[in-house]
Design a protein around this motif. Structure first.
Motif, PDB file in Angstrom:
ATOM      1  N   GLN A 121       0.828  -1.204   0.000  1.00  0.00           N
ATOM      2  CA  GLN A 121       0.000   0.000   0.000  1.00  0.00           C
ATOM      3  C   GLN A 121       0.863   1.256   0.000  1.00  0.00           C
ATOM      4  OE1 GLN A 121      -2.926  -0.078   3.099  1.00  0.00           O
ATOM      5  NE2 GLN A 121      -4.162   1.525   2.188  1.00  0.00           N
ATOM      6  N   LEU A 122       0.548   2.173  -0.896  1.00  0.00           N
ATOM      7  CA  LEU A 122       1.276   3.428  -1.011  1.00  0.00           C
ATOM      8  C   LEU A 122       0.862   4.382   0.109  1.00  0.00           C
ATOM      9  CD1 LEU A 122       0.981   3.915  -4.881  1.00  0.00           C
ATOM     10  CD2 LEU A 122       2.910   2.962  -3.595  1.00  0.00           C
ATOM     11  N   PRO A 123       1.670   5.407   0.394  1.00  0.00           N
ATOM     12  CA  PRO A 123       1.335   6.340   1.484  1.00  0.00           C
ATOM     13  C   PRO A 123      -0.043   6.968   1.351  1.00  0.00           C
ATOM     14  CG  PRO A 123       3.611   6.655   0.812  1.00  0.00           C
ATOM     15  CD  PRO A 123       3.014   5.677  -0.160  1.00  0.00           C
ATOM     16  N   GLY A 124      -0.496   7.200   0.133  1.00  0.00           N
ATOM     17  CA  GLY A 124      -1.812   7.801  -0.070  1.00  0.00           C
ATOM     18  C   GLY A 124      -2.953   6.814  -0.014  1.00  0.00           C
ATOM     19  N   GLY A 125      -2.636   5.547   0.238  1.00  0.00           N
ATOM     20  CA  GLY A 125      -3.671   4.527   0.341  1.00  0.00           C
ATOM     21  C   GLY A 125      -3.841   3.671  -0.897  1.00  0.00           C
ATOM     22  N   GLY A 126      -3.157   4.011  -1.993  1.00  0.00           N
ATOM     23  CA  GLY A 126      -3.280   3.233  -3.227  1.00  0.00           C
ATOM     24  C   GLY A 126      -2.710   1.832  -3.084  1.00  0.00           C
ATOM     25  N   LEU A 127      -3.257   0.912  -3.860  1.00  0.00           N
ATOM     26  CA  LEU A 127      -2.832  -0.490  -3.839  1.00  0.00           C
ATOM     27  C   LEU A 127      -2.274  -0.828  -5.222  1.00  0.00           C
ATOM     28  CD1 LEU A 127      -6.019  -1.854  -2.037  1.00  0.00           C
ATOM     29  CD2 LEU A 127      -3.785  -1.419  -0.981  1.00  0.00           C
ATOM     30  N   PRO A 242      -8.233  -3.339   2.608  1.00  0.00           N
ATOM     31  CA  PRO A 242      -6.965  -4.049   2.461  1.00  0.00           C
ATOM     32  C   PRO A 242      -6.673  -4.997   3.617  1.00  0.00           C
ATOM     33  CG  PRO A 242      -6.697  -1.761   1.835  1.00  0.00           C
ATOM     34  CD  PRO A 242      -8.082  -1.890   2.427  1.00  0.00           C
ATOM     35  N   GLY A 243      -6.469  -6.264   3.272  1.00  0.00           N
ATOM     36  CA  GLY A 243      -6.084  -7.262   4.257  1.00  0.00           C
ATOM     37  C   GLY A 243      -7.223  -7.850   5.047  1.00  0.00           C
ATOM     38  N   ALA A 244      -8.360  -7.181   5.073  1.00  0.00           N
ATOM     39  CA  ALA A 244      -9.482  -7.609   5.911  1.00  0.00           C
ATOM     40  C   ALA A 244     -10.542  -8.318   5.078  1.00  0.00           C
ATOM     41  CB  ALA A 244     -10.106  -6.412   6.614  1.00  0.00           C
ATOM     42  N   ARG A 245     -11.407  -9.033   5.763  1.00  0.00           N
ATOM     43  CA  ARG A 245     -12.538  -9.668   5.093  1.00  0.00           C
ATOM     44  C   ARG A 245     -13.498  -8.582   4.616  1.00  0.00           C
ATOM     45  NH1 ARG A 245     -14.608 -14.881   5.136  1.00  0.00           N
ATOM     46  NH2 ARG A 245     -16.812 -15.002   4.526  1.00  0.00           N
ATOM     47  N   ALA A 246     -14.065  -8.783   3.444  1.00  0.00           N
ATOM     48  CA  ALA A 246     -15.015  -7.810   2.902  1.00  0.00           C
ATOM     49  C   ALA A 246     -16.243  -7.716   3.803  1.00  0.00           C
ATOM     50  CB  ALA A 246     -15.428  -8.210   1.491  1.00  0.00           C
ATOM     51  N   PRO A 247     -16.758  -6.513   4.032  1.00  0.00           N
ATOM     52  CA  PRO A 247     -17.956  -6.377   4.871  1.00  0.00           C
ATOM     53  C   PRO A 247     -19.192  -6.886   4.151  1.00  0.00           C
ATOM     54  CG  PRO A 247     -17.376  -4.262   3.913  1.00  0.00           C
ATOM     55  CD  PRO A 247     -16.274  -5.218   3.531  1.00  0.00           C
ATOM     56  N   ARG A 248     -20.068  -7.551   4.880  1.00  0.00           N
ATOM     57  CA  ARG A 248     -21.335  -8.029   4.308  1.00  0.00           C
ATOM     58  C   ARG A 248     -22.339  -6.883   4.331  1.00  0.00           C
ATOM     59  NH1 ARG A 248     -21.990 -13.648   3.743  1.00  0.00           N
ATOM     60  NH2 ARG A 248     -19.971 -14.435   3.020  1.00  0.00           N
ATOM     61  N   PRO A 338       8.498   1.320   2.848  1.00  0.00           N
ATOM     62  CA  PRO A 338       7.383   1.058   3.766  1.00  0.00           C
ATOM     63  C   PRO A 338       6.172   0.428   3.085  1.00  0.00           C
ATOM     64  CG  PRO A 338       8.284   3.262   4.120  1.00  0.00           C
ATOM     65  CD  PRO A 338       8.911   2.746   2.868  1.00  0.00           C
ATOM     66  N   SER A 339       5.960   0.727   1.815  1.00  0.00           N
ATOM     67  CA  SER A 339       4.823   0.144   1.096  1.00  0.00           C
ATOM     68  C   SER A 339       4.989  -1.363   0.971  1.00  0.00           C
ATOM     69  CB  SER A 339       4.698   0.772  -0.294  1.00  0.00           C
ATOM     70  OG  SER A 339       4.415   2.157  -0.196  1.00  0.00           O
ATOM     71  N   LEU A 340       6.205  -1.794   0.651  1.00  0.00           N
ATOM     72  CA  LEU A 340       6.491  -3.217   0.543  1.00  0.00           C
ATOM     73  C   LEU A 340       6.375  -3.897   1.904  1.00  0.00           C
ATOM     74  CD1 LEU A 340       7.432  -5.679  -1.082  1.00  0.00           C
ATOM     75  CD2 LEU A 340       9.793  -4.897  -0.734  1.00  0.00           C
ATOM     76  N   LYS A 341       6.775  -3.214   2.946  1.00  0.00           N
ATOM     77  CA  LYS A 341       6.688  -3.777   4.296  1.00  0.00           C
ATOM     78  C   LYS A 341       5.247  -4.131   4.642  1.00  0.00           C
ATOM     79  CE  LYS A 341       8.161  -2.846   9.062  1.00  0.00           C
ATOM     80  NZ  LYS A 341       8.865  -1.878   9.961  1.00  0.00           N
ATOM     81  N   LEU A 342       4.307  -3.309   4.185  1.00  0.00           N
ATOM     82  CA  LEU A 342       2.890  -3.589   4.454  1.00  0.00           C
ATOM     83  C   LEU A 342       2.409  -4.847   3.733  1.00  0.00           C
ATOM     84  CD1 LEU A 342       1.415   0.018   4.242  1.00  0.00           C
ATOM     85  CD2 LEU A 342       1.643  -1.390   6.296  1.00  0.00           C
ATOM     86  N   GLY A 343       3.175  -5.287   2.744  1.00  0.00           N
ATOM     87  CA  GLY A 343       2.806  -6.489   2.020  1.00  0.00           C
ATOM     88  C   GLY A 343       3.139  -7.770   2.737  1.00  0.00           C
ATOM     89  N   VAL A 344       4.014  -7.704   3.737  1.00  0.00           N
ATOM     90  CA  VAL A 344       4.446  -8.922   4.437  1.00  0.00           C
ATOM     91  C   VAL A 344       3.333  -9.372   5.378  1.00  0.00           C
ATOM     92  CG1 VAL A 344       6.192  -9.981   5.908  1.00  0.00           C
ATOM     93  CG2 VAL A 344       6.860  -8.201   4.266  1.00  0.00           C
ATOM     94  N   ASN A 345       2.727 -10.503   5.068  1.00  0.00           N
ATOM     95  CA  ASN A 345       1.607 -11.034   5.862  1.00  0.00           C
ATOM     96  C   ASN A 345       2.053 -12.038   6.910  1.00  0.00           C
ATOM     97  OD1 ASN A 345      -1.377 -11.046   3.708  1.00  0.00           O
ATOM     98  ND2 ASN A 345       0.115  -9.437   4.117  1.00  0.00           N
ATOM     99  N   THR A 346       3.061 -12.861   6.568  1.00  0.00           N
ATOM    100  CA  THR A 346       3.632 -13.801   7.535  1.00  0.00           C
ATOM    101  C   THR A 346       5.146 -13.793   7.400  1.00  0.00           C
ATOM    102  OG1 THR A 346       3.589 -15.758   6.069  1.00  0.00           O
ATOM    103  CG2 THR A 346       1.604 -15.317   7.390  1.00  0.00           C
TER     104      THR A 346
END
Length: 368
Positions: A121-127, A242-248, A338-346
């Motif tokens: 995720q970019l600083p402005g929130g873009g994916l 981003p990263g979360a389950r979609a809201p119903r 930092p954008s790449l760091k947000l990509g690390v899930n495990t």
């Protein structure tokens, strides 16, 4: 670094993680690339094209997974691939772990470092790595929705754009992000009546300005969603956190109020879906099912149906990050990006993305 490109095993998935041109870039930077024989065939890339750019060809998936330090894929590993996991392996792909707790647990248990395209995720929130596939999926949502509105597929038997003297179809889009705006662009171009529900007032002002009032916008809340869903001929779910389950956001009761033969396309199905009646993932081979008289399309890898376009678009955005990881190593790469760091899930037996951890019920342990 040795980078491996296995063949995708998900049903109906014809994309490949890297084009021959991408191989050329990685080889030029001094890295090795190992491609499973036939991996690019679905996207129209022959083994000879990869070999001509310096890739080594592997006979099977096990050789790719065992020899590579960094595995690049398109879709999340399936259970039959979990046996390839090992400590220290770097995996770079779409993961959507919020909807795949079994995969999250397997990555954690095997101490795989898994970097998700969709949470960079970019600083402005873009994916940036999700955007091109969201563009493809948004445009496809209208194409497939239009097809399943045909009577031979069980739909209402209406033409999306209507004809003179006959009103156009009502296309309702929940979410005004990349998917939603691309869906709106195609629906509007086909002559449909389009309404987007969005929770950001600023985003609605932007959409209104871009299309000069040719589409309707509504604040996304339960009342407005219920009213819009009732009118829909084609309903498109286009919500992402981003990263979360979609809201119903669309309830079973709302779907029951829809017109018989209406069509739902939930692009958010790979994150769990935003429509309550989307309770299964379908495939390109069997893409739809009926519930309450409404046709439901729930294919989780929509861009896989147009693999050549999608593979080119995906390589364009993933390659710079793959090159950075391979050239610097993970620690240096995320330290400077930092954008790449947000990509690390495990990483090293830990779930390192807060929203993923919350979604799958595992402890969150931040990267240090």
């Amino acid at each position: 670094m040795r980078i491996g490109i296995p063949t995708e095993v998900k049903s109906g998935e014809y994309r490949v993680a890297l084009t021959p041109a991408g191989v050329s870039v990685l080889k030029g930077a001094g890295h090795e690339v190992l491609v499973q024989a036939g991996a690019g065939a679905g996207s129209g890339f022959e083994d000879e094209e990869y070999a001509a750019e310096g890739a080594a060809l592997a006979a099977d998936a096990s050789e790719v997974w065992q020899r590579a330090e960094l595995i690049m894929k398109v879709k999340e590993p399936l259970p039959e691939e979990f046996g390839y996991f090992r400590p220290g392996l770097l995996l770079f792909t779409y993961l959507h772990l919020a909807a795949a707790p079994e995969l999250a647990r397997a990555l954690k248990a095997r101490e795989v470092t898994a970097i998700a395209y969709e949470t960079i995720q970019l600083p402005g929130g873009g994916l940036p790595l999700l955007t091109p596939m969201s563009e493809v999926a948004g445009r496809m949502a209208v194409q497939v929705g239009s097809r399943f509105l045909e009577a031979r597929h069980g739909g209402r038997g209406i033409l999306l754009g209507g004809v003179p003297g006959v009103p156009p179809a009502e296309v309702i889009i929940i979410g005004g992000g990349i998917v939603g705006t691309n869906a709106a662009r195609i629906a509007l171009g086909m002559g449909a009546s389009v309404v987007i529900l969005e929770r950001s007032a600023d985003r609605m002002r932007y959409l209104d300005e871009v299309w000069s009032g040719r589409i309707g916008t509504l604040m996304s809340n339960p009342y407005n969603i219920a009213q819009a869903v009732r009118k829909a001929d084609l309903l498109i779910g286009a919500v992402l956190i981003p990263g979360a389950r979609a809201p119903r956001l669309v309830t079973d009761e709302m779907v029951q109020t829809m017109k018989k033969g209406a069509v739902i396309v939930d692009v958010a199905v790979d994150q769990g879906g935003t429509i309550a009646t989307i309770d299964r993932v379908t495939t390109h081979e069997q893409p739809v099912y009926e519930r309450h008289g409404v046709i439901h399309y729930a294919v989780a890898n929509m861009p896989g149906a147009v693999p050549r376009t999608s593979t080119y678009a995906l390589t364009n955005v993933t390659l710079p990050y793959a090159l950075e990881i391979a050239s610097k190593g993970l620690e240096r790469a995320i330290e400077g990006n930092p954008s790449l760091k947000l990509g690390v899930n495990t990483h090293c037996g830990r779930v390192t993305h807060r929203q993923v951890a919350e979604a799958v019920g595992l402890p969150f342990e931040p990267l240090t």
